[in-house]
Scaffold this active site. Structure first.
Site, mmCIF file in Angstrom:
data_model
loop_
_atom_site.group_PDB
_atom_site.id
_atom_site.type_symbol
_atom_site.label_atom_id
_atom_site.label_comp_id
_atom_site.label_asym_id
_atom_site.label_seq_id
_atom_site.Cartn_x
_atom_site.Cartn_y
_atom_site.Cartn_z
ATOM 1 N N LYS B 119 0.800 -1.220 0.000
ATOM 2 C CA LYS B 119 0.000 0.000 0.000
ATOM 3 C C LYS B 119 0.835 1.272 0.000
ATOM 4 O O LYS B 119 0.412 2.310 -0.500
ATOM 5 C CB LYS B 119 -0.985 -0.029 1.148
ATOM 6 C CG LYS B 119 -2.178 -0.809 0.661
ATOM 7 C CD LYS B 119 -3.070 -1.386 1.665
ATOM 8 C CE LYS B 119 -3.686 -2.604 0.990
ATOM 9 N NZ LYS B 119 -4.577 -3.346 1.799
ATOM 10 N N LYS B 161 -3.339 1.380 9.386
ATOM 11 C CA LYS B 161 -3.575 0.207 8.541
ATOM 12 C C LYS B 161 -2.266 -0.518 8.269
ATOM 13 O O LYS B 161 -1.226 0.111 8.126
ATOM 14 C CB LYS B 161 -4.177 0.613 7.194
ATOM 15 C CG LYS B 161 -5.528 1.261 7.317
ATOM 16 C CD LYS B 161 -5.865 1.987 6.042
ATOM 17 C CE LYS B 161 -6.898 1.236 5.248
ATOM 18 N NZ LYS B 161 -7.238 1.958 4.022
ATOM 19 N N GLY B 167 -8.701 -6.891 4.400
ATOM 20 C CA GLY B 167 -9.675 -7.632 5.201
ATOM 21 C C GLY B 167 -9.769 -7.200 6.648
ATOM 22 O O GLY B 167 -10.239 -7.934 7.480
ATOM 23 N N GLY B 168 -9.338 -5.996 6.945
ATOM 24 C CA GLY B 168 -9.527 -5.486 8.297
ATOM 25 C C GLY B 168 -8.455 -5.913 9.276
ATOM 26 O O GLY B 168 -8.405 -5.434 10.397
ATOM 27 N N HIS B 211 -17.970 3.385 0.752
ATOM 28 C CA HIS B 211 -16.939 2.578 0.104
ATOM 29 C C HIS B 211 -17.470 2.236 -1.288
ATOM 30 O O HIS B 211 -18.453 1.523 -1.420
ATOM 31 C CB HIS B 211 -16.699 1.314 0.934
ATOM 32 C CG HIS B 211 -15.757 0.342 0.306
ATOM 33 N ND1 HIS B 211 -14.587 -0.050 0.903
ATOM 34 C CD2 HIS B 211 -15.810 -0.320 -0.866
ATOM 35 C CE1 HIS B 211 -13.965 -0.909 0.117
ATOM 36 N NE2 HIS B 211 -14.697 -1.089 -0.961
ATOM 37 N N GLU B 278 -10.532 0.312 -5.220
ATOM 38 C CA GLU B 278 -11.413 0.760 -4.138
ATOM 39 C C GLU B 278 -11.224 2.253 -3.895
ATOM 40 O O GLU B 278 -10.103 2.730 -3.782
ATOM 41 C CB GLU B 278 -11.106 -0.012 -2.852
ATOM 42 C CG GLU B 278 -11.388 -1.505 -2.970
ATOM 43 C CD GLU B 278 -11.349 -2.231 -1.634
ATOM 44 O OE1 GLU B 278 -11.909 -3.330 -1.566
ATOM 45 O OE2 GLU B 278 -10.762 -1.702 -0.662
ATOM 46 N N ARG B 295 -7.309 -9.349 -7.647
ATOM 47 C CA ARG B 295 -7.930 -10.682 -7.711
ATOM 48 C C ARG B 295 -9.411 -10.504 -8.000
ATOM 49 O O ARG B 295 -9.910 -9.391 -8.072
ATOM 50 C CB ARG B 295 -7.782 -11.376 -6.365
ATOM 51 C CG ARG B 295 -8.374 -10.521 -5.260
ATOM 52 C CD ARG B 295 -8.408 -11.205 -3.914
ATOM 53 N NE ARG B 295 -8.350 -10.258 -2.820
ATOM 54 C CZ ARG B 295 -9.361 -9.554 -2.337
ATOM 55 N NH1 ARG B 295 -10.565 -9.669 -2.861
ATOM 56 N NH2 ARG B 295 -9.204 -8.699 -1.343
#
Lengths: 180, 505
Positions: B119, B161, B167-168, B211, B278, B295
């Site tokens: 990221k 993050k 996935g959190g 989102h 996203e 993916r």
């Protein structure tokens, strides 16, 4: 005729006053009720309950009868007390009410312990971190008090409902609880 | 040059493996499935042409065991491997190993995957093409002092993050400055455990955010398209629960702008295969790039339903070297689709994962309904795998019809035998704020109390009476597992005899 069942882990009783195949009248919770099964498929019953027509999904299993009502809520009925590791909701709540023991909410691994034996903690203070499902769960002190004992160490694999930390409750909390 | 793919190995399990098998069947492609000891009766095994047991070890010894998977793929002479989502789907070292074995990886190149999976690096690259980013810190310095100083500059509320995350996992919200240190420590530890990399980034926490993500596709000829947006605002702890498309908040103009930005990103990295860009959209309709997933997404069915395209087919075609099947001008959205994720978790107990047996899942009975599930009869749910049980997807002419259809589909799929979030999904769909389209990412936090509120005692008592009366009429237990397979109404009538003696009273 009185019939006892365990409904969602609570003991409940109905008084059956009349019954025929597919039809039942009785008393539950001091209320008269009448239920007819109109039609029955493998996992779906169309019923008339008093003046309402409802579709109820159900399955009979070795673990009892599972039902889902039209409201979307689910119900689980067994004949006797039902023991299964996942069904720990009551114990879990009790632990909080008594607030003397922290139990692991689920199987996992102890990642970190922040508190020491004999340490005074305040309500909400992080005491231990568990890892389960690759997520961290912080276990916090349920009330103001003192850590009596820590029953796990870092790296331990713990079962659901395993006792992890015991507390001596601060006197004012005891008083508060009693008042409630 | 296109390759004819005759056999694919699916390096995954559960519903996504079943989903991929369906398309392979349609395309006349053979399937090799993999499974662990405890899964031998699951649909993804039974539906395959060949299935190989990975033993009964940990995930690292089975589904994440790259050398073992490559060995199986070679032995079974597959031309390509589909990674599904999760597991090895976003591990560049897996892509390299697959390609080194002379097998096609159905997905992007290892290089692009590495870039977009990191990221910090991906955001740096995007600054050069003017894709808006959320104010934050994506720096290399990971010591406490640097991060603390950066946090101060961004201000609270802010998010920590995992740089390698998704996935959190490894994510924490900090609302008060004094909570920063403890949250940072937890995030780093979680990141280290989940991804083997404890680097983090910091981000401003947006107000009234939605989102909104764009499905993108690229091929090996420099063609790029997007297949419009998905709104995935209904989340809990950054796990998506309900997704829908189209997003109510987008105007045609904004949709075009965001779609173009998404395509620009693909072009910059020469992306090939299926991906998702996203974005966060704030209450003033500013959009910010969040991350790219390299993916197929869990929520891809809603895009398939509104665009009429089979995304797995697209993936296989692109991987075989064919150009994209459609141009941007040939793609359009029709109607409204909603996906609900059924999870083995207990909303009344802080969403703790549950385990047990599913004795009856159900099947939606109507047009425009789809159930993607990898469960078989009496499937055991254990906590070793992802707690998602199934995805229920509906498609209707507009949003309000889709919500009605979603509620009906939930009734058709009661999920009996295990505690799940089934009723919680119903409560969300019935909520006025959801119906009004006020779907912000903090929807569940905001409306939590109303979503959990118990109904009035009278209805509860009526339902309890119903349940008890039915228990008396139908009996409560089935002897042995076979009873749960009851073949028709007469078999399930068995216990009615219970009541006969009572009628004399």
């Amino acid at each position: 005729m009185k019939k006892k069942y365990i409904l969602n882990s609570h003991e409940e009783q109905i008084d059956v006053t009349s019954s025929a195949p597919g039809e039942l009248q009785g008393i539950y919770n001091h209320q008269y009720f009448k239920l007819n099964i109109i039609s029955l498929e493998t996992n779906m019953a169309r019923i008339q309950f008093m003046d309402k027509y409802l579709e109820v999904s159900f399955v009979k299993s070795p673990e009892g009868l599972f039902l889902r009502m039209p409201s979307g809520r689910s119900y689980h009925v067994t004949q006797s007390v039902y023991k299964r590791s996942k069904n720990h909701s009551k114990n879990h709540q009790d632990a909080f009410i008594n607030a003397k023991i922290i139990k692991s909410p689920m199987p996992g691994k102890v990642l970190k312990i922040m508190a020491k034996k004999g340490q005074k903690v305040t309500r909400g203070e992080p005491v231990m971190i568990l890892e389960a499902m690759k997520m961290e769960h912080t276990l916090k002190a349920p009330l103001d008090g003192e850590i009596e004992n820590i029953l796990a160490k870092v790296g331990d694999t713990v079962k659901g409902q395993q006792e992890l930390v015991t507390f001596k409750i601060a006197a004012k909390e005891v008083a508060k609880n009693e008042k409630n | 040059m296109t390759v004819v793919i005759k056999k694919i190995m699916i390096a995954n399990r559960g519903e996504i493996a079943c989903r991929i098998i369906r398309t392979c069947r349609e395309m006349g492609i053979g399937v090799v499935s993999i499974y662990t000891e405890s899964e031998k009766d699951l649909p993804h095994v039974l539906q395959a042409d060949e299935a190989v047991c990975l033993g009964s070890g940990s995930l690292h010894e089975t589904y994440l065991n790259i050398p073992l998977l490559i060995e199986i793929a070679k032995k079974h002479h597959v031309q390509a491997i589909h990674p599904g989502y999760g597991f090895l789907s976003e591990r560049p070292q897996f892509v390299r190993a697959v390609e080194a074995a002379g097998i096609i990886f159905i997905g992007p190149s290892a290089l692009v995957m590495q870039l977009m999976g990191d990221k910090i690096q991906s955001k740096k690259g995007l600054e050069s093409i003017n894709v808006p980013l959320i104010p934050g810190y994506h720096g290399k310095d990971q010591d406490l002092a640097s991060l603390k100083q950066a946090a101060k500059k961004i201000g609270v509320p802010l998010l920590i993050k995992a740089s390698a995350g998704g996935g959190g996992k490894g994510m924490r919200l900090v609302e008060k400055e004094e909570d920063f240190e403890l949250a940072l420590e937890a995030a780093k530890r979680e990141a280290q455990n989940a991804f083997g990399d404890d680097r983090v980034l910091l981000e401003k926490y947006l107000q009234g955010p939605r989102h909104v993500e764009f499905q993108v596709f690229g091929d090996h000829f420099g063609n790029y398209v997007h297949l419009f947006e998905r709104e995935c605002s209904i989340q809990r702890r950054y796990q998506k629960i309900i997704e829908e498309t189209p997003c109510l908040a987008l105007t045609p103009e904004l949709r075009r702008k965001m779609g173009e930005a998404a395509i620009e990103i693909c072009r910059m990295v020469k992306y090939s295969g299926a991906g998702t860009i996203e974005f966060m959209l704030d209450h003033q309709l500013n959009f910010y790039f969040l991350e790219m997933n390299t993916r197929l997404q869990v929520e891809h069915p809603i895009t398939e339903m509104t665009t009429g395209q089979d995304l797995v087919r697209w993936q296989i075609m692109v991987a075989s070297g064919a150009p994209l099947p459609k141009t941007q001008a040939e793609l359009f959205q029709q109607g409204h689709a909603i996906e609900m994720r059924l999870y083995a978790e207990n909303p009344d107990e802080e969403f703790l994962p549950t385990s047990g047996t599913i004795y009856h899942l159900g099947q939606p009975r109507g047009p425009g309904m789809r159930l993607d599930s990898g469960l078989g009869q009496n499937s055991e749910i254990n906590i070793n795998f992802d707690p998602m049980l199934a995805k229920l997807v509906v498609h209707a002419q507009d949003r309000s019809c889709a919500i009605q259809k979603a509620l009906q589909a939930l009734k058709d799929v009661p999920v009996l035998g295990i505690t799940s979030n089934h009723h919680f999904l119903t409560r969300i769909l019935e909520h006025e704020a959801f119906k009004a389209g006020k779907t912000y990412t903090h929807f569940i936090a905001t409306h939590g109390p109303e979503l959990f509120t118990l109904v009035d005692d009278e209805i509860l008592a009526q339902e309890s009476a119903c349940a008890l009366a039915l228990a008396q009429l139908l009996g409560v237990s089935a002897e042995g597992k076979h009873q749960a397979f009851a073949h028709g109404p007469w078999e399930s009538l068995g216990a009615w005899t219970h009541a006969q003696g009572v009628s004399a009273l």
